[in-house]
Design a protein around this motif. Structure first.
Motif, PDB file in Angstrom:
ATOM      1  N   PHE A  36       0.835  -1.189   0.000  1.00  0.00           N
ATOM      2  CA  PHE A  36       0.000   0.000   0.000  1.00  0.00           C
ATOM      3  C   PHE A  36       0.875   1.247   0.000  1.00  0.00           C
ATOM      4  CE2 PHE A  36      -3.090  -2.731   2.605  1.00  0.00           C
ATOM      5  CZ  PHE A  36      -3.537  -3.351   1.443  1.00  0.00           C
ATOM      6  N   PRO A  37       0.653   2.150  -0.929  1.00  0.00           N
ATOM      7  CA  PRO A  37       1.490   3.354  -1.010  1.00  0.00           C
ATOM      8  C   PRO A  37       1.167   4.335   0.092  1.00  0.00           C
ATOM      9  CG  PRO A  37      -0.265   3.466  -2.627  1.00  0.00           C
ATOM     10  CD  PRO A  37      -0.357   2.098  -2.002  1.00  0.00           C
ATOM     11  N   ASN A  38       2.099   5.222   0.328  1.00  0.00           N
ATOM     12  CA  ASN A  38       1.877   6.306   1.274  1.00  0.00           C
ATOM     13  C   ASN A  38       0.808   7.244   0.723  1.00  0.00           C
ATOM     14  OD1 ASN A  38       2.208   8.904   2.689  1.00  0.00           O
ATOM     15  ND2 ASN A  38       3.967   7.925   3.627  1.00  0.00           N
ATOM     16  N   ALA A  39      -0.144   7.627   1.567  1.00  0.00           N
ATOM     17  CA  ALA A  39      -1.261   8.461   1.097  1.00  0.00           C
ATOM     18  C   ALA A  39      -0.791   9.791   0.535  1.00  0.00           C
ATOM     19  CB  ALA A  39      -2.251   8.693   2.246  1.00  0.00           C
ATOM     20  N   GLU A  76      -3.513   4.614   7.839  1.00  0.00           N
ATOM     21  CA  GLU A  76      -2.677   5.715   7.367  1.00  0.00           C
ATOM     22  C   GLU A  76      -2.258   5.544   5.917  1.00  0.00           C
ATOM     23  OE1 GLU A  76       0.554   5.570  10.068  1.00  0.00           O
ATOM     24  OE2 GLU A  76      -0.524   6.556  11.718  1.00  0.00           O
ATOM     25  N   ARG A  77      -2.235   4.304   5.440  1.00  0.00           N
ATOM     26  CA  ARG A  77      -1.830   4.051   4.059  1.00  0.00           C
ATOM     27  C   ARG A  77      -3.019   4.228   3.120  1.00  0.00           C
ATOM     28  NH1 ARG A  77       3.670   3.986   4.344  1.00  0.00           N
ATOM     29  NH2 ARG A  77       3.788   2.838   2.404  1.00  0.00           N
ATOM     30  N   GLN A  78      -2.706   4.403   1.861  1.00  0.00           N
ATOM     31  CA  GLN A  78      -3.727   4.592   0.837  1.00  0.00           C
ATOM     32  C   GLN A  78      -4.022   3.258   0.179  1.00  0.00           C
ATOM     33  OE1 GLN A  78      -5.409   7.495  -0.297  1.00  0.00           O
ATOM     34  NE2 GLN A  78      -6.582   6.015  -1.466  1.00  0.00           N
ATOM     35  N   ILE A  79      -5.285   2.782   0.302  1.00  0.00           N
ATOM     36  CA  ILE A  79      -5.663   1.561  -0.411  1.00  0.00           C
ATOM     37  C   ILE A  79      -5.540   1.846  -1.901  1.00  0.00           C
ATOM     38  CG2 ILE A  79      -7.475  -0.121  -0.828  1.00  0.00           C
ATOM     39  CD1 ILE A  79      -6.424  -0.160   2.018  1.00  0.00           C
ATOM     40  N   PRO A  80      -4.737   1.068  -2.632  1.00  0.00           N
ATOM     41  CA  PRO A  80      -4.481   1.384  -4.044  1.00  0.00           C
ATOM     42  C   PRO A  80      -5.759   1.387  -4.878  1.00  0.00           C
ATOM     43  CG  PRO A  80      -2.935  -0.268  -3.240  1.00  0.00           C
ATOM     44  CD  PRO A  80      -3.988  -0.112  -2.182  1.00  0.00           C
ATOM     45  N   SER A  81      -5.752   2.212  -5.884  1.00  0.00           N
ATOM     46  CA  SER A  81      -6.845   2.218  -6.846  1.00  0.00           C
ATOM     47  C   SER A  81      -6.859   0.888  -7.595  1.00  0.00           C
ATOM     48  CB  SER A  81      -6.657   3.367  -7.844  1.00  0.00           C
ATOM     49  OG  SER A  81      -7.521   3.222  -8.956  1.00  0.00           O
ATOM     50  N   PRO A  82      -8.043   0.400  -7.967  1.00  0.00           N
ATOM     51  CA  PRO A  82      -8.096  -0.859  -8.720  1.00  0.00           C
ATOM     52  C   PRO A  82      -7.620  -0.722 -10.157  1.00  0.00           C
ATOM     53  CG  PRO A  82     -10.290   0.061  -8.499  1.00  0.00           C
ATOM     54  CD  PRO A  82      -9.382   0.916  -7.660  1.00  0.00           C
ATOM     55  N   TYR A  83      -7.322   0.518 -10.597  1.00  0.00           N
ATOM     56  CA  TYR A  83      -6.952   0.751 -11.996  1.00  0.00           C
ATOM     57  C   TYR A  83      -5.468   1.096 -12.106  1.00  0.00           C
ATOM     58  CZ  TYR A  83     -12.001   1.177 -12.064  1.00  0.00           C
ATOM     59  OH  TYR A  83     -13.340   0.938 -11.883  1.00  0.00           O
ATOM     60  N   TYR A  84      -4.779   0.334 -12.944  1.00  0.00           N
ATOM     61  CA  TYR A  84      -3.353   0.532 -13.181  1.00  0.00           C
ATOM     62  C   TYR A  84      -3.163   0.925 -14.650  1.00  0.00           C
ATOM     63  CZ  TYR A  84      -2.576  -1.872  -8.743  1.00  0.00           C
ATOM     64  OH  TYR A  84      -2.579  -2.228  -7.413  1.00  0.00           O
ATOM     65  N   TYR A  85      -2.394   1.998 -14.884  1.00  0.00           N
ATOM     66  CA  TYR A  85      -2.229   2.558 -16.212  1.00  0.00           C
ATOM     67  C   TYR A  85      -0.779   2.409 -16.677  1.00  0.00           C
ATOM     68  CZ  TYR A  85      -6.486   4.861 -14.570  1.00  0.00           C
ATOM     69  OH  TYR A  85      -7.721   5.115 -14.042  1.00  0.00           O
TER      70      TYR A  85
END
Length: 455
Positions: free
Chosen positions: A192-195, A342-351
């Motif tokens: 999970f990336p940093n928000a 505190e972490r950002q749940i990743p978006s389901p879309y990867y570009y």
């Protein structure tokens, strides 16, 4: 081109080999073989040296004494290796019976255990090969290899003493819980990336591109199925994105990391964006996913949570009846949930770099992780007031260190926890104690008006 195609496909296999129990022992054994060959070469060259006075006499022995020393050392190393293996079995039995069968890999895969066994096997192989090679040497020469073998044995003895200390601390449940927590938090930080920096990795001009996922639903996808049964251990998202860009297709990942699948189950769906059928083979796509017989914590956050929950449940069982250990597990679950919030749940879309949609992969939300942490503890610990109060304190810590969105989810979940408390069996003092916990939680969640005391 080689870097983009071959290396990404090789990474899951390299990770599997590196994490295998036999990797370090095999590596040290190879070092032992190489050192034995080098040592015997030195011994053969010493026959032709006219003057070896620069070598201290104390480390040179004749061949008869050398054989005696090596025979004694090989027995000593074999004894230490046997004791070490026996110790490993005792610890594994303790982990399985007292904590959880899922915690066995925490000890087996620990590099300290593998390194000690590797040093022992490497030293044993070195001494054994030297003992074998000495029979072909002249009876009149002096040897330096027994001194080298003594040095390696002393090093092995140091590792042995260090390992005994490590084992004595490893069987302590607090150390095991702390180790599981650290590995789970490491998996969260990787997955999970940093928000604050998450949006920098997304296309700034294309937050609306998710419409593509709706458009492709009207198209018939092709599927990639599993070729074996097991748990999904690893998904190489970056490699899969590069492959999708190369083939100009869109992938949808149908399974989560840690999920159990059977042979023939769909792993991926994909859609071609060109009129021609995309040149995609299952074997190529399957190189970006690793399936094994057990779960791992590399990408599987839920597996680390499951271990802590199982330790807590085992501690709450009538045979053990150790609620304080369960409280420690609950506190560490709060630690993990705080980091998840505190972490950002990743978006389901990867570009790709051109802002074209390439992968659709859904992730579990925070409420799912919250439920996974505590639903079993609520079920089996509802009769223990100390455990239920620790759950409320854990929710309080999570809410206190996160934003309002997380606070709202925590408050809604607290109602589920409170519903499991047997209010009719509580003493007046118990109700007062629990109401104080609930009131503090309501304040930290910014829901003081919604507080309903237990009565």
């Amino acid at each position: 081109m080689l870097r983009d195609s071959f290396i990404p496909k090789l990474m899951p296999k390299l990770y599997y080999i590196r994490k295998s129990f036999w990797f370090l022992p095999s590596f040290y054994s190879l070092i032992g073989i190489v050192l034995a060959i080098v040592s015997i070469s030195i011994e053969r060259y010493m026959v032709t040296w006219s003057n070896v006075s620069w070598i201290p006499d104390m480390i040179l022995v004749d061949i008869d004494h050398g054989r005696s020393i090596l025979a004694a050392l090989v027995t000593a190393i074999l004894t230490m290796t046997t004791i070490t293996f026996s110790t490993v079995l005792v610890v594994l039995t303790t982990y399985s019976s007292q904590f959880s069968p899922r915690t066995l890999q925490n000890f087996i895969m620990e590099q300290k255990t593998q390194r000690v066994l590797g040093v022992f096997t490497g030293t044993f192989i070195y001494i054994l090969l030297m003992f074998l090679f000495l029979k072909n040497l002249s009876e009149t020469i002096v040897l330096i290899s027994p001194a080298i073998a003594v040095f390696f044995t002393i090093v092995s003895l140091g590792f042995f003493v260090s390992y005994i200390h490590y084992v004595s601390t490893s069987v302590q449940v607090s150390n095991l819980i702390d180790q599981i927590t650290k590995r789970t938090k490491s998996a969260i930080q990787k997955a999970f990336p940093n928000a604050k920096t998450h949006h920098l990795s997304q296309p700034t001009e294309a937050p609306w591109l998710s419409w593509e996922s709706e458009e492709i639903k009207h198209l018939t996808p092709e599927h990639v199925v599993a070729h074996k049964t097991g748990y999904i251990q690893y998904i190489d998202t970056e490699g899969l994105r590069r492959y999708a860009t190369q083939k100009d297709i869109i992938f949808r990942v149908e399974r989560y990391v840690g999920e159990f699948i059977i042979e023939g189950s769909a792993l991926f769906s994909y859609w071609g964006l060109l009129e021609t059928t995309p040149n995609v083979t299952e074997q190529e796509v399957l190189t970006y996913i690793t399936i094994g017989v057990e779960r791992t914590t590399n990408q599987d956050v839920n597996f680390g949570i499951q271990k802590l929950v199982e330790i807590a449940l085992r501690a709450l069982s009538p045979g053990i009846n150790d609620p304080n250990t369960a409280v420690v597990c609950v506190n560490e679950l709060a630690n993990i949930l705080t980091l998840l919030g505190e972490r950002q749940i990743p978006s389901p879309y990867y570009y790709d770099k051109a802002s074209n949609l390439r992968i659709i992969m859904h992730h579990q939300d925070f409420s799912t992780y919250l439920y996974t942490c505590f639903f079993q503890i609520k079920q089996y610990g509802r009769g223990d007031l100390s455990v239920m109060s620790s759950v409320l304190e854990a929710l309080n810590m999570v809410a206190e260190n996160n934003d309002q969105e997380i606070k709202d989810e925590v408050w809604e979940f607290s109602k589920y926890i409170v519903s499991g408390i047997p209010v009719d069996k509580l003493h007046t003092l118990d109700k007062k104690f629990m109401n104080e916990k609930l009131m503090t939680l309501a304040v930290h969640c910014n829901h003081p008006k919604d507080f309903c005391p237990l009565s």
